[in-house]
Design a protein around this motif. Sequence first.
Motif, PDB file in Angstrom:
ATOM      1  N   GLY A  83       1.010  -1.174  -0.134  1.00  0.00           N
ATOM      2  CA  GLY A  83       0.096  -0.022   0.153  1.00  0.00           C
ATOM      3  C   GLY A  83       0.810   1.464  -0.056  1.00  0.00           C
ATOM      4  N   ALA A  84       2.246   1.162  -0.309  1.00  0.00           N
ATOM      5  CA  ALA A  84       2.659   2.156   0.049  1.00  0.00           C
ATOM      6  C   ALA A  84       3.282   2.166  -1.530  1.00  0.00           C
ATOM      7  CB  ALA A  84       4.104   2.182   0.862  1.00  0.00           C
ATOM      8  N   PRO A  85       3.218   4.286  -1.353  1.00  0.00           N
ATOM      9  CA  PRO A  85       4.170   4.555  -2.333  1.00  0.00           C
ATOM     10  C   PRO A  85       5.225   4.063  -3.487  1.00  0.00           C
ATOM     11  CG  PRO A  85       2.838   6.805  -0.577  1.00  0.00           C
ATOM     12  CD  PRO A  85       3.366   5.231  -0.154  1.00  0.00           C
ATOM     13  N   PRO A  86       5.594   3.560  -4.319  1.00  0.00           N
ATOM     14  CA  PRO A  86       6.402   3.181  -5.054  1.00  0.00           C
ATOM     15  C   PRO A  86       7.660   4.339  -4.545  1.00  0.00           C
ATOM     16  CG  PRO A  86       5.616   3.444  -6.596  1.00  0.00           C
ATOM     17  CD  PRO A  86       4.683   3.925  -5.149  1.00  0.00           C
ATOM     18  N   LEU A  87       8.966   3.315  -4.705  1.00  0.00           N
ATOM     19  CA  LEU A  87      10.152   4.384  -4.633  1.00  0.00           C
ATOM     20  C   LEU A  87      10.741   4.128  -5.312  1.00  0.00           C
ATOM     21  CD1 LEU A  87      12.087   1.546  -2.215  1.00  0.00           C
ATOM     22  CD2 LEU A  87      10.965   3.937  -1.519  1.00  0.00           C
ATOM     23  N   ASP A  88      11.407   5.891  -5.877  1.00  0.00           N
ATOM     24  CA  ASP A  88      11.833   5.864  -7.348  1.00  0.00           C
ATOM     25  C   ASP A  88      13.485   6.638  -7.060  1.00  0.00           C
ATOM     26  OD1 ASP A  88       9.323   6.786  -8.661  1.00  0.00           O
ATOM     27  OD2 ASP A  88       9.092   8.938  -7.869  1.00  0.00           O
ATOM     28  N   LYS A  89      13.556   6.150  -5.806  1.00  0.00           N
ATOM     29  CA  LYS A  89      15.430   5.944  -6.386  1.00  0.00           C
ATOM     30  C   LYS A  89      15.225   5.636  -4.833  1.00  0.00           C
ATOM     31  CE  LYS A  89      18.633  10.165  -5.402  1.00  0.00           C
ATOM     32  NZ  LYS A  89      18.673  11.438  -4.767  1.00  0.00           N
ATOM     33  N   VAL A  90      16.959   5.292  -5.239  1.00  0.00           N
ATOM     34  CA  VAL A  90      17.335   4.140  -3.839  1.00  0.00           C
ATOM     35  C   VAL A  90      18.853   4.422  -3.836  1.00  0.00           C
ATOM     36  CG1 VAL A  90      17.817   1.647  -2.952  1.00  0.00           C
ATOM     37  CG2 VAL A  90      15.637   2.185  -4.083  1.00  0.00           C
ATOM     38  N   ALA A  91      19.678   4.831  -2.551  1.00  0.00           N
ATOM     39  CA  ALA A  91      21.463   4.821  -2.910  1.00  0.00           C
ATOM     40  C   ALA A  91      21.785   4.124  -2.067  1.00  0.00           C
ATOM     41  CB  ALA A  91      20.860   6.109  -1.947  1.00  0.00           C
ATOM     42  N   LEU A  92      23.126   3.914  -1.992  1.00  0.00           N
ATOM     43  CA  LEU A  92      23.500   2.975  -1.329  1.00  0.00           C
ATOM     44  C   LEU A  92      25.050   3.339  -0.856  1.00  0.00           C
ATOM     45  CD1 LEU A  92      24.844   0.574   0.310  1.00  0.00           C
ATOM     46  CD2 LEU A  92      26.022   0.397  -1.807  1.00  0.00           C
ATOM     47  N   ILE A  93      24.263   4.209   0.428  1.00  0.00           N
ATOM     48  CA  ILE A  93      25.452   5.123   1.498  1.00  0.00           C
ATOM     49  C   ILE A  93      25.916   4.509   2.522  1.00  0.00           C
ATOM     50  CG2 ILE A  93      25.236   7.310   2.582  1.00  0.00           C
ATOM     51  CD1 ILE A  93      22.353   7.362   1.083  1.00  0.00           C
ATOM     52  N   VAL A  94      27.156   5.220   2.315  1.00  0.00           N
ATOM     53  CA  VAL A  94      28.100   5.371   4.074  1.00  0.00           C
ATOM     54  C   VAL A  94      28.571   6.360   4.483  1.00  0.00           C
ATOM     55  CG1 VAL A  94      30.486   3.848   4.657  1.00  0.00           C
ATOM     56  CG2 VAL A  94      29.542   2.779   2.112  1.00  0.00           C
ATOM     57  N   ARG A  95      28.130   6.003   5.605  1.00  0.00           N
ATOM     58  CA  ARG A  95      28.641   6.583   6.358  1.00  0.00           C
ATOM     59  C   ARG A  95      29.790   7.094   7.384  1.00  0.00           C
ATOM     60  NH1 ARG A  95      24.117  10.302   9.824  1.00  0.00           N
ATOM     61  NH2 ARG A  95      23.264  10.950   7.800  1.00  0.00           N
ATOM     62  N   LEU A  96      30.628   7.632   7.078  1.00  0.00           N
ATOM     63  CA  LEU A  96      32.122   7.581   7.756  1.00  0.00           C
ATOM     64  C   LEU A  96      32.314   8.468   9.056  1.00  0.00           C
ATOM     65  CD1 LEU A  96      33.606   7.219   4.320  1.00  0.00           C
ATOM     66  CD2 LEU A  96      33.676   5.739   5.359  1.00  0.00           C
ATOM     67  N   HIS A  97      32.350   8.021  10.478  1.00  0.00           N
ATOM     68  CA  HIS A  97      33.066   8.958  11.237  1.00  0.00           C
ATOM     69  C   HIS A  97      33.804   9.009  11.326  1.00  0.00           C
ATOM     70  CE1 HIS A  97      28.203   8.041  12.780  1.00  0.00           C
ATOM     71  NE2 HIS A  97      28.008   6.878  12.131  1.00  0.00           N
ATOM     72  N   GLU A  98      34.318   9.836  11.861  1.00  0.00           N
ATOM     73  CA  GLU A  98      35.801  10.273  11.946  1.00  0.00           C
ATOM     74  C   GLU A  98      36.017   9.701  13.311  1.00  0.00           C
ATOM     75  OE1 GLU A  98      37.628  14.573  13.506  1.00  0.00           O
ATOM     76  OE2 GLU A  98      36.709  14.179  11.197  1.00  0.00           O
ATOM     77  N   ILE A  99      36.891   9.082  13.658  1.00  0.00           N
ATOM     78  CA  ILE A  99      38.127   8.877  14.857  1.00  0.00           C
ATOM     79  C   ILE A  99      39.304   9.520  15.022  1.00  0.00           C
ATOM     80  CG2 ILE A  99      38.601   6.345  15.390  1.00  0.00           C
ATOM     81  CD1 ILE A  99      35.771   6.270  15.363  1.00  0.00           C
ATOM     82  N   ARG A 100      38.938   9.904  15.744  1.00  0.00           N
ATOM     83  CA  ARG A 100      40.570   9.899  16.913  1.00  0.00           C
ATOM     84  C   ARG A 100      41.405   9.480  17.717  1.00  0.00           C
ATOM     85  NH1 ARG A 100      41.753  11.061  12.158  1.00  0.00           N
ATOM     86  NH2 ARG A 100      40.760  13.031  11.031  1.00  0.00           N
ATOM     87  N   ARG A 101      42.029   9.210  18.317  1.00  0.00           N
ATOM     88  CA  ARG A 101      42.825   8.523  18.493  1.00  0.00           C
ATOM     89  C   ARG A 101      41.761   7.135  19.241  1.00  0.00           C
ATOM     90  NH1 ARG A 101      44.683  13.506  19.143  1.00  0.00           N
ATOM     91  NH2 ARG A 101      43.570  13.662  20.977  1.00  0.00           N
ATOM     92  N   SER A 102      40.836   6.577  18.257  1.00  0.00           N
ATOM     93  CA  SER A 102      40.171   5.422  19.068  1.00  0.00           C
ATOM     94  C   SER A 102      39.131   5.941  19.563  1.00  0.00           C
ATOM     95  CB  SER A 102      41.453   4.251  19.764  1.00  0.00           C
ATOM     96  OG  SER A 102      41.839   3.639  19.266  1.00  0.00           O
TER      97      SER A 102
END
Length: 146
Positions: free
Chosen positions: A109-128
């Motif tokens: 029943g949901a509206p169809p998807l017009d776009k799908v994206a593969l995203i990688v969020r890169l969290h910044e790490i400093r000194r662990s």
Amino acid sequence: MAELTATGRATRLVAAAVGVALLLAGTVWGQDDKFPFGPFSMYAGVNGPNEPAPDTRVEGVDRTGRTIVLNERNAGVRRAEIEGQEGSYVDDPSRLARIADGYQGLNPGAPPLDKVALIVRLHEIRRSSATGKWHDDVRAVWERPA
């Protein structure tokens, strides 16, 4: 307590030896899909103390413009499957259409998807330690043809 018979001790010894042999063989020649008798390599590596921590997700945008995080419950795809096949999605973004189809199948029943994206969020790490900063790296995008 009853003592084990010689046959019982021999059976346990053989079972333990077979288990150890399977674990050793799996470690040397196995793949992740043979777990627990193969390596569980997704946890075998570690990022350096100043390297970003990746967090993969798939997002869809429906006909109304709403952005939806796609997962196993609403689209039938697990994050591990996406991460394991990331290169295939990058090489052929049209494969993301299958995720849109999975979403529609689980949400008729949901509206169809017009776009799908593969995203990688890169969290910044400093000194662990996480710094609280991050940036998104869009690796692949599929859009429904007009």
